[in-house]
Design an enzyme around this catalytic site. Structure first.
Site, short mmCIF file in Angstrom:
data_model
loop_
_atom_site.label_atom_id
_atom_site.label_comp_id
_atom_site.label_asym_id
_atom_site.label_seq_id
_atom_site.Cartn_x
_atom_site.Cartn_y
_atom_site.Cartn_z
N GLY A 180 3.51 -49.88 10.86
CA GLY A 180 3.28 -50.50 12.16
C GLY A 180 2.04 -51.37 12.12
O GLY A 180 1.17 -51.17 11.27
N GLN A 185 -5.19 -55.79 15.63
CA GLN A 185 -5.60 -55.52 14.25
C GLN A 185 -5.75 -56.80 13.42
O GLN A 185 -6.39 -56.79 12.38
CB GLN A 185 -4.59 -54.60 13.55
CG GLN A 185 -4.61 -53.17 14.07
CD GLN A 185 -3.65 -52.31 13.30
OE1 GLN A 185 -2.48 -52.23 13.63
NE2 GLN A 185 -4.13 -51.65 12.25
N CYS A 219 -3.82 -45.87 8.78
CA CYS A 219 -3.90 -47.09 9.57
C CYS A 219 -4.40 -48.22 8.68
O CYS A 219 -5.33 -48.02 7.89
CB CYS A 219 -4.88 -46.86 10.72
SG CYS A 219 -5.10 -48.30 11.77
N LEU A 220 -3.79 -49.40 8.80
CA LEU A 220 -4.21 -50.52 7.96
C LEU A 220 -5.64 -50.96 8.27
O LEU A 220 -6.28 -51.59 7.44
CB LEU A 220 -3.25 -51.70 8.13
CG LEU A 220 -1.81 -51.47 7.64
CD1 LEU A 220 -0.95 -52.70 7.90
CD2 LEU A 220 -1.80 -51.13 6.15
N HIS A 243 0.53 -44.37 18.19
CA HIS A 243 -0.57 -44.90 17.37
C HIS A 243 -0.78 -46.39 17.68
O HIS A 243 -1.92 -46.83 17.88
CB HIS A 243 -0.22 -44.68 15.90
CG HIS A 243 -1.21 -45.24 14.92
ND1 HIS A 243 -1.94 -44.44 14.05
CD2 HIS A 243 -1.60 -46.51 14.67
CE1 HIS A 243 -2.73 -45.22 13.33
NE2 HIS A 243 -2.54 -46.48 13.67
N GLU A 244 0.32 -47.15 17.74
CA GLU A 244 0.19 -48.61 17.95
C GLU A 244 -0.23 -48.93 19.38
O GLU A 244 -1.03 -49.85 19.60
CB GLU A 244 1.50 -49.32 17.60
CG GLU A 244 1.95 -49.18 16.14
CD GLU A 244 0.87 -49.53 15.12
OE1 GLU A 244 0.04 -50.41 15.39
OE2 GLU A 244 0.85 -48.90 14.05
N HIS A 270 -3.88 -48.80 19.76
CA HIS A 270 -4.57 -50.02 19.32
C HIS A 270 -4.72 -51.02 20.47
O HIS A 270 -5.74 -51.70 20.59
CB HIS A 270 -3.80 -50.71 18.19
CG HIS A 270 -4.07 -50.13 16.83
ND1 HIS A 270 -5.33 -50.11 16.27
CD2 HIS A 270 -3.25 -49.57 15.91
CE1 HIS A 270 -5.26 -49.55 15.06
NE2 HIS A 270 -4.01 -49.22 14.82
#
Ligand code: NI
Length: 184
Positions: A46, A51, A94-95, A136-137, A140
């Site tokens: 994701g 991000q 997470c990226l 999670h997304e 963000h």
């Protein structure tokens, strides 16, 4: 298509509340393609717009297994959790917090309302992996990271690690630039 730079924690842009999207124009469609491509390039399940430094309420998620399944990206514009139930503890990454994997607690099931690329409304009943990815997304979009759910000790250790990691990356970039100059 272009691969976008993913911001790494700590970064003030990762802490901002993203704004709702009112219309989808060509520029936004191009951005959604780039966001999706960047997620695949970085092997993420994701990626949220903030991000990559774009403070808009859109995320892309693909939980399909790249080894056995074909790609199935889902774009969620202005996603909202309508219902939630149960709880699960799953290891997340997470990226924006590379190479860190920690168990955090989430709702087991969520019902999400969002809009697709054509601004058509849809709802999804998600559980397990997809449910966790959506939560999670969406976090963000509200300036939250999964590591916020850890103890403050773990949080600060990870933050220190990320600061060092970012410095290393910058040093590498500088070295590359010096080499380029020399070549000329
Ligand atoms: Ni993330």
């Amino acid at each position: 298509m272009a691969i976008l730079d993913v911001l790494i924690h700590p970064n003030p842009k990762l802490r901002k509340i993203s704004k709702k999207i009112n219309k989808i124009d060509d520029e936004m469609l191009q951005f959604l393609d780039n966001l999706t491509e960047t997620m695949y390039e970085k092997d993420g399940v994701g990626l949220a717009a903030p991000q990559v430094g774009v403070l808009k309420r859109v995320v892309v998620i693909d939980i399909s297994d790249p080894e056995t399944e074909s790609r199935n990206p889902i774009i969620f514009i202005n996603p909202e959790i309508l219902k939630s139930a149960g709880s699960v503890i799953i290891e997340e990454g997470c990226l924006s917090v590379p190479k860190i994997y920690e168990e955090v607690e989430r709702f087991e099931k969520v019902t999400v309302k969002a809009y697709d690329k054509n601004m058509k409304e849809f709802t999804i009943d998600a559980n397990e992996m997809l449910s966790v990815a959506i939560q999670h997304e969406i976090d963000h979009l509200n300036g939250k990271l999964f590591i916020d759910k850890l103890s403050s000790l773990k949080y600060s250790r990870i933050t220190q690690k990320m600061i060092k990691y970012k410095k290393k990356l910058e040093d590498k970039k500088k070295k590359k630039n010096v080499k380029k100059k020399k070549r000329r």
